[in-house]
Design an enzyme around this catalytic site. Structure first.
Site, PDB file in Angstrom:
ATOM      1  N   ASP A 105       0.790  -1.237   0.000  1.00 45.09           N
ATOM      2  CA  ASP A 105       0.000   0.000   0.000  1.00 45.09           C
ATOM      3  C   ASP A 105       0.823   1.290   0.000  1.00 45.09           C
ATOM      4  O   ASP A 105       0.274   2.379  -0.093  1.00 45.09           O
ATOM      5  CB  ASP A 105      -0.966   0.003   1.204  1.00 45.09           C
ATOM      6  N   HIS A 120       6.341  -7.904  -1.273  1.00 49.27           N
ATOM      7  CA  HIS A 120       5.253  -8.246  -2.196  1.00 49.27           C
ATOM      8  C   HIS A 120       4.990  -7.160  -3.236  1.00 49.27           C
ATOM      9  O   HIS A 120       3.937  -7.157  -3.859  1.00 49.27           O
ATOM     10  CB  HIS A 120       3.976  -8.565  -1.401  1.00 49.27           C
ATOM     11  N   CYS A 128       6.201  -4.021 -17.003  1.00 49.62           N
ATOM     12  CA  CYS A 128       6.008  -4.635 -18.325  1.00 49.62           C
ATOM     13  C   CYS A 128       6.327  -6.125 -18.244  1.00 49.62           C
ATOM     14  O   CYS A 128       7.366  -6.516 -17.719  1.00 49.62           O
ATOM     15  CB  CYS A 128       6.894  -3.956 -19.362  1.00 49.62           C
ATOM     16  N   CYS A 131       9.600  -6.375 -21.132  1.00 48.20           N
ATOM     17  CA  CYS A 131      10.927  -5.755 -20.940  1.00 48.20           C
ATOM     18  C   CYS A 131      11.199  -5.370 -19.493  1.00 48.20           C
ATOM     19  O   CYS A 131      12.301  -4.930 -19.161  1.00 48.20           O
ATOM     20  CB  CYS A 131      11.089  -4.524 -21.848  1.00 48.20           C
ATOM     21  N   CYS A 147       2.944  -1.036 -22.472  1.00 48.42           N
ATOM     22  CA  CYS A 147       4.280  -0.501 -22.192  1.00 48.42           C
ATOM     23  C   CYS A 147       4.687   0.548 -23.228  1.00 48.42           C
ATOM     24  O   CYS A 147       4.554   0.317 -24.438  1.00 48.42           O
ATOM     25  CB  CYS A 147       5.280  -1.663 -22.183  1.00 48.42           C
ATOM     26  N   GLY A 187       1.536  -6.744  13.136  1.00 49.29           N
ATOM     27  CA  GLY A 187       0.323  -6.785  12.313  1.00 49.29           C
ATOM     28  C   GLY A 187       0.361  -7.783  11.188  1.00 49.29           C
ATOM     29  O   GLY A 187      -0.118  -7.505  10.091  1.00 49.29           O
ATOM     30  N   SER A 189      -0.201 -12.090  10.316  1.00 45.72           N
ATOM     31  CA  SER A 189      -0.479 -13.443  10.794  1.00 45.72           C
ATOM     32  C   SER A 189       0.722 -14.326  10.467  1.00 45.72           C
ATOM     33  O   SER A 189       0.816 -15.442  10.960  1.00 45.72           O
ATOM     34  CB  SER A 189      -1.760 -13.981  10.158  1.00 45.72           C
ATOM     35  N   GLU A 215      -4.327  -9.807  18.423  1.00 45.74           N
ATOM     36  CA  GLU A 215      -4.753 -11.206  18.547  1.00 45.74           C
ATOM     37  C   GLU A 215      -3.555 -12.141  18.504  1.00 45.74           C
ATOM     38  O   GLU A 215      -2.502 -11.781  17.977  1.00 45.74           O
ATOM     39  CB  GLU A 215      -5.679 -11.572  17.369  1.00 45.74           C
TER      40      GLU A 215
HETATM   41  P1  OAD Z   1      -3.385 -11.041   7.554  1.00 47.58           P
HETATM   42  O1  OAD Z   1      -4.752 -10.477   7.220  1.00 47.58           O
HETATM   43  O2  OAD Z   1      -3.152 -12.481   7.344  1.00 47.58           O
HETATM   44  O3  OAD Z   1      -3.067 -10.715   9.084  1.00 47.58           O
HETATM   45  C1  OAD Z   1      -3.259  -9.441   9.624  1.00 47.58           C
HETATM   46  C2  OAD Z   1      -2.853  -9.498  11.082  1.00 47.58           C
HETATM   47  O4  OAD Z   1      -2.929  -8.187  11.613  1.00 47.58           O
HETATM   48  C3  OAD Z   1      -3.749 -10.394  11.961  1.00 47.58           C
HETATM   49  O5  OAD Z   1      -2.922 -11.242  12.747  1.00 47.58           O
HETATM   50  C4  OAD Z   1      -4.500  -9.379  12.843  1.00 47.58           C
HETATM   51  O6  OAD Z   1      -4.773  -9.895  14.144  1.00 47.58           O
HETATM   52  C5  OAD Z   1      -3.500  -8.239  12.903  1.00 47.58           C
HETATM   53  N1  OAD Z   1      -4.102  -6.908  13.172  1.00 47.58           N
HETATM   54  C6  OAD Z   1      -5.336  -6.453  12.888  1.00 47.58           C
HETATM   55  N2  OAD Z   1      -5.468  -5.162  13.254  1.00 47.58           N
HETATM   56  C7  OAD Z   1      -4.271  -4.786  13.790  1.00 47.58           C
HETATM   57  C8  OAD Z   1      -3.776  -3.558  14.339  1.00 47.58           C
HETATM   58  N3  OAD Z   1      -4.517  -2.469  14.404  1.00 47.58           N
HETATM   59  N4  OAD Z   1      -2.491  -3.537  14.789  1.00 47.58           N
HETATM   60  C9  OAD Z   1      -1.706  -4.650  14.720  1.00 47.58           C
HETATM   61  N5  OAD Z   1      -2.136  -5.827  14.199  1.00 47.58           N
HETATM   62  C10 OAD Z   1      -3.399  -5.891  13.730  1.00 47.58           C
HETATM   63  O7  OAD Z   1      -2.335 -10.155   6.745  1.00 47.58           O
HETATM   64  P2  OAD Z   1      -0.794 -10.442   6.447  1.00 47.58           P
HETATM   65  O8  OAD Z   1      -0.167 -11.229   7.545  1.00 47.58           O
HETATM   66  O9  OAD Z   1      -0.185  -9.155   6.052  1.00 47.58           O
HETATM   67  O10 OAD Z   1       0.172 -11.611   0.278  1.00 47.58           O
HETATM   68  O11 OAD Z   1      -0.886 -11.354   5.179  1.00 47.58           O
HETATM   69  C11 OAD Z   1       0.317 -11.743   4.565  1.00 47.58           C
HETATM   70  C12 OAD Z   1       0.150 -11.846   3.078  1.00 47.58           C
HETATM   71  O12 OAD Z   1      -0.971 -12.661   2.817  1.00 47.58           O
HETATM   72  C13 OAD Z   1      -0.189 -10.555   2.383  1.00 47.58           C
HETATM   73  O13 OAD Z   1       0.941  -9.780   2.078  1.00 47.58           O
HETATM   74  C14 OAD Z   1      -0.838 -11.024   1.141  1.00 47.58           C
HETATM   75  C15 OAD Z   1      -1.713 -12.087   1.730  1.00 47.58           C
HETATM   76  O14 OAD Z   1      -2.007 -13.101   0.931  1.00 47.58           O
HETATM   77  C16 OAD Z   1       0.024 -11.510  -1.055  1.00 47.58           C
HETATM   78  O15 OAD Z   1      -0.891 -10.889  -1.556  1.00 47.58           O
HETATM   79  C17 OAD Z   1       1.075 -12.222  -1.827  1.00 47.58           C
END
Ligand code: OAD
Length: 241
Positions: A105, A120, A128, A131, A147, A187, A189, A215
Site C-alpha cells: 500500500d 510483495h 512490463c 521488458c 508498455c 500486524g 499473521s 490477537e
Molecule cells: P493477515 O490479514 O493475514 O493478518 C493481519 C494481522 O494483523 C492479523 O494477525 C490481525 O490480528 C493483525 N491486526 C489487525 N489489526 C491490527 C492492528 N490495528 N495492529 C496490529 N495488528 C493488527 O495479513 P498479512 O499477515 O499481512 O500476500 O498477510 C500476509 C500476506 O498474505 C499478504 O501480504 C498477502 C496475503 O495473501 C500476497 O498478496 C502475496
C-alpha cells in the site's frame, strides 16, 4: 499498556533492529486485512488467493487489473497512522534499522520511511511483462496498460500467489534478520512464506522477538514477548524510551 522493563532495556541497547509488518499495521488507516476474524477477503465471489494469482495473470489480466484498480481506489483515501509514523522515526535511532513489509500500500514510504524492503511489491507501480519497465501509476484508465517502451502488456508490480519474490529483496531481508538484536513482528499473521521465515531466522540467530498484534497468531509461540494491542496505540509508546 506499559512496555515491559525487559523490552525497554532491549530497545534502548539494541544496535540492529529489524521489523516485519503486515496488513495489520495499515488496518487503522482503513485498509482491510486479509484474514482477520477468521474470514478471508473475497472479490466477485473469488477468494483473493485466486484473483491475486499467477494463473489469473496468464488467463485474464484484465480482471486482475480490475481488482487492483478497485484496491488502489480504496487506498487513495488512506493515510499513514501513528504506527507507520513511529516506525519512520525508528530509522534515525539505531545503527542499522531494517523495515520489511508484506504490504503493497506504500503507506510506510508516505509516512517517511526511506528504505523499505517491499517483499510483495507495490500497488502503485506497473511492470512490463516483456521488458520489465517499471512505471508509477498516477492516473490510470480502466483496462490493461501498454508498455511505452515495447508495446507489450503491463501488469501490477506485485507478487501474486504462485510467484517468486523480487530478486534480492528476500535475501537482503534474511541477511538483516540474521544480524539483528531485536526483531518486531507487527500486524501480520505471518502464515505466508517465505516472509514468515524471517522471524524464525532471527530467532535462530539469537534475536529477541517481539510481536505487536491485538490477537494471537501462529508465530506467537515463538515470540519472547507479545504486546497485545493495535500497532497505532502500541508503537508510539516507544517514542520516549
Ligand atoms: P493477515 O490479514 O493475514 O493478518 C493481519 C494481522 O494483523 C492479523 O494477525 C490481525 O490480528 C493483525 N491486526 C489487525 N489489526 C491490527 C492492528 N490495528 N495492529 C496490529 N495488528 C493488527 O495479513 P498479512 O499477515 O499481512 O500476500 O498477510 C500476509 C500476506 O498474505 C499478504 O501480504 C498477502 C496475503 O495473501 C500476497 O498478496 C502475496
Amino acid at each position: 499498556m506499559e512496555i515491559p522493563d525487559i523490552l525497554k532495556e532491549k530497545f534502548s541497547s539494541a544496535r540492529r533492529v529489524c521489523v516485519l509488518t503486515g496488513a495489520g499495521i495499515s488496518a487503522e488507516s482503513g485498509v482491510p486485512t486479509f484474514r482477520s476474524s477468521g474470514s478471508a477477503l473475497v472479490w466477485k465471489g473469488m477468494p483473493f488467493t485466486e484473483i491475486s494469482s499467477a494463473r489469473m495473470v496468464r488467463e485474464d489480466l484484465g480482471e486482475v487489473w480490475e481488482w487492483f484498480d478497485y484496491r488502489r481506489n480504496l487506498l487513495k483515501e488512506c493515510k499513514p497512522n501513528p504506527g507507520h509514523l513511529a516506525l519512520a522515526a525508528w530509522q534515525e535511532r539505531f545503527d542499522e534499522f531494517t523495515l520489511v513489509t508484506q504490504n503493497i500500500d506504500n503507506l510506510h514510504r508516505t509516512a517517511g520511511s526511506r528504505e523499505v524492503i517491499e517483499l510483495h511489491g507495490n500497488i502503485w507501480r506497473a511492470r512490463c511483462e516483456s521488458c520489465g519497465r517499471l512505471d508509477d501509476i498516477v492516473e490510470k484508465e480502466s483496462g490493461v496498460p501498454i508498455c511505452r517502451s515495447c508495446s507489450e502488456r503491463m501488469r501490477p508490480d506485485v507478487v501474486l500467489f504462485g510467484e517468486m519474490l523480487p530478486v534480492g529483496a528476500f535475501d537482503t531481508a534474511a541477511d538483516r534478520a540474521t544480524k539483528c538484536d531485536l526483531f518486531f513482528i507487527i500486524g501480520t499473521s505471518a502464515v505466508v512464506y517465505p516472509a514468515a521465515a524471517l522471524p524464525e531466522t532471527a530467532a535462530r540467530s539469537g534475536a529477541f522477538l517481539v510481536e505487536v498484534n491485538p490477537e494471537e497468531a501462529p508465530l506467537t509461540q515463538y515470540c519472547d514477548l507479545s504486546l497485545r494491542g493495535n500497532a497505532g496505540d502500541v508503537l508510539p509508546l516507544f517514542t520516549d524510551l
